[in-house]
Design a protein around this motif. Structure first.
Motif, short mmCIF file in Angstrom:
data_model
loop_
_atom_site.label_atom_id
_atom_site.label_comp_id
_atom_site.label_asym_id
_atom_site.label_seq_id
_atom_site.Cartn_x
_atom_site.Cartn_y
_atom_site.Cartn_z
N ARG A 270 -43.92 25.56 -35.31
CA ARG A 270 -44.06 24.27 -34.64
C ARG A 270 -42.74 23.94 -33.95
O ARG A 270 -41.79 23.51 -34.61
CB ARG A 270 -44.45 23.20 -35.66
N ARG A 272 -40.84 21.52 -31.48
CA ARG A 272 -40.98 20.18 -30.92
C ARG A 272 -40.67 20.19 -29.43
O ARG A 272 -39.64 20.69 -29.00
CB ARG A 272 -40.05 19.22 -31.65
N ASN A 274 -41.40 17.14 -27.41
CA ASN A 274 -40.92 15.77 -27.25
C ASN A 274 -41.38 15.01 -28.49
O ASN A 274 -41.98 15.61 -29.39
CB ASN A 274 -41.42 15.15 -25.94
N PHE A 276 -43.81 13.37 -29.20
CA PHE A 276 -45.25 13.30 -29.45
C PHE A 276 -45.95 14.65 -29.33
O PHE A 276 -47.14 14.75 -29.65
CB PHE A 276 -45.90 12.32 -28.47
N ALA A 277 -45.25 15.68 -28.86
CA ALA A 277 -45.92 16.96 -28.57
C ALA A 277 -45.10 18.13 -29.10
O ALA A 277 -43.88 18.03 -29.27
CB ALA A 277 -46.14 17.11 -27.07
N TRP A 278 -45.78 19.24 -29.33
CA TRP A 278 -45.14 20.42 -29.86
C TRP A 278 -45.91 21.66 -29.42
O TRP A 278 -47.01 21.57 -28.87
CB TRP A 278 -45.08 20.35 -31.39
N HIS A 286 -50.46 17.70 -29.74
CA HIS A 286 -49.88 16.37 -29.69
C HIS A 286 -50.73 15.42 -30.53
O HIS A 286 -51.87 15.71 -30.85
CB HIS A 286 -49.77 15.83 -28.25
N ARG A 287 -50.12 14.31 -30.89
CA ARG A 287 -50.85 13.27 -31.63
C ARG A 287 -50.85 12.02 -30.78
O ARG A 287 -49.80 11.61 -30.26
CB ARG A 287 -50.23 13.02 -32.99
N HIS A 289 -51.09 8.11 -29.50
CA HIS A 289 -50.42 6.89 -29.92
C HIS A 289 -51.29 6.13 -30.92
O HIS A 289 -52.52 6.27 -30.94
CB HIS A 289 -50.16 6.01 -28.68
#
Length: 351
Positions: A270, A272, A274, A276-278, A286-287, A289
């Motif tokens: 994994r 990273r 940013n 929110f994303a990987w 991403h997950r 909000h």
């Protein structure tokens, strides 16, 4: 008609208004629905579950699964330098003393540029070239690699690279002593029972092959990708990709299922991108909000001269989508919208 079937059919109908042909698959609650709309090409019929499409960069998911399978077998190491796997035929660039590893290639952290050396210039000078990768022979790729400067030290930052994924497929095939097509068939297609995922369709499969189109609807030839098939050369069907998604969704719950150990290994890595994303091995993640439900989305898209694709799933909610189109126009928004509809618990799997 159950709600899942209705959502899939509505998505296909909306996409068919802007694409020559499209097939959409949706998985939810153990149920699967597949619906096609439009046409396979000039004079063709409506595409369906077993129509073959170029899947472009969704191929990278298969390449990374092969990497995980070979790593589990001890044939390669995730952190083995690319130069060692290619074993002599290439000079591989380094930066700050750090070599490019197979893990770096699969997570787009190698520092390599997006395209092979010199290709961007050729594409710019010949914008109507039908297959921009036609001249990417092994000799030319490795010669250009030796003269390539890395944008960053390997492992440091994410930079999407078709070249890197293509080199990964080349290296794995070199280590296995076989062709990329045969390697994917052995390590991924055979265990999962995928009948129609391949580089070059056979005679019977060719009769089910969709014809690619430019955004304006003009038929265009498929790309061959020459020595770099691992970055985007596979063709597949909605039926086969739905099987792949079922395997992805079942991996954590059924650790003894076919490919489950390899699938879990791809997710252990994994990097990273940013907050929110990987990047996993192959998949991007991403997950959402908190205001959007914090749903997990693992995905990859693809595009070639006449095709577009989108495959995504949520292992927590046990839902997934496949969208395949034979037009070079993104299907990502429609695929993402369908996935979110399935994630929010709309009852799509119930009749």
């Amino acid at each position: 008609m159950n709600e899942l079937a209705s959502l899939v059919e509505q998505t296909a109908a909306r996409l068919a208004a802007r694409h020559v042909g499209v097939v959409v698959a949706g998985l939810a609650g153990g149920a699967l629905e597949i619906h096609g709309a439009g046409r396979t090409g000039p004079g063709g019929g409506v595409p369906g579950a077993h129509t073959l499409f170029d899947i472009g960069s969704v191929t990278k998911v298969f390449t990374s699964l092969v990497l995980a399978r070979l790593a589990l077998d001890g044939a390669v190491g995730l952190d083995e330098p690319l130069a060692e796997v290619l074993h002599g035929p290439a000079a591989v660039p380094v930066r700050n003393g750090r070599p490019i590893t197979l893990r770096h290639l699969a997570t787009h952290t190698s520092g390599l540029p997006r395209l092979p050396r010199g290709m961007a210039l050729r594409a710019l000078l010949r914008p109507n070239q039908p297959d921009p990768y036609a001249h990417c022979t092994t000799e030319r790729i490795l010669s250009g690699l030796a003269r390539t400067r890395l944008h960053s030290a390997p492992g440091r930052s994410f930079r999407y690279s078709n070249l890197g994924a293509g080199l990964l497929g080349m290296a794995l095939a070199h280590r296995a002593g076989t062709g990329y097509d045969e390697l994917v068939a052995r390590e991924v297609c055979a265990p999962l029972g995928l009948a129609d995922t391949c580089l070059r369709p056979g005679t019977e499969q060719s009769e089910r092959l969709a014809r690619g189109h430019a955004p304006g609807g003009r038929p265009v030839p498929s790309w061959d990708l020459a020595a770099l098939p691992g970055m985007g050369g596979l063709r597949s069907t909605a039926a086969d990709l739905a099987v792949l998604l079922r395997a992805q969704l079942a991996a954590e719950r059924e650790p003894d299922a076919p490919l489950a150990p390899a699938i879990l290994l791809t997710r252990e890595t994994r990097h990273r991108v940013n907050p929110f994303a990987w990047a996993h091995l192959g998949w991007l993640g991403h997950r959402l909000h908190a205001q959007q439900g914090r749903h997990l989305q693992l995905w990859h898209n693809g595009g070639t001269g006449g095709f577009s694709s989108f495959v995504a799933f949520d292992p927590e909610k046990q839902v997934g989508v496949v969208v395949l189109a034979n037009t070079r126009r993104s299907v990502d928004p429609a695929g993402t919208a369908l996935l979110r509809r399935l994630q929010i618990g709309s009852g799509a799997a119930r009749s």
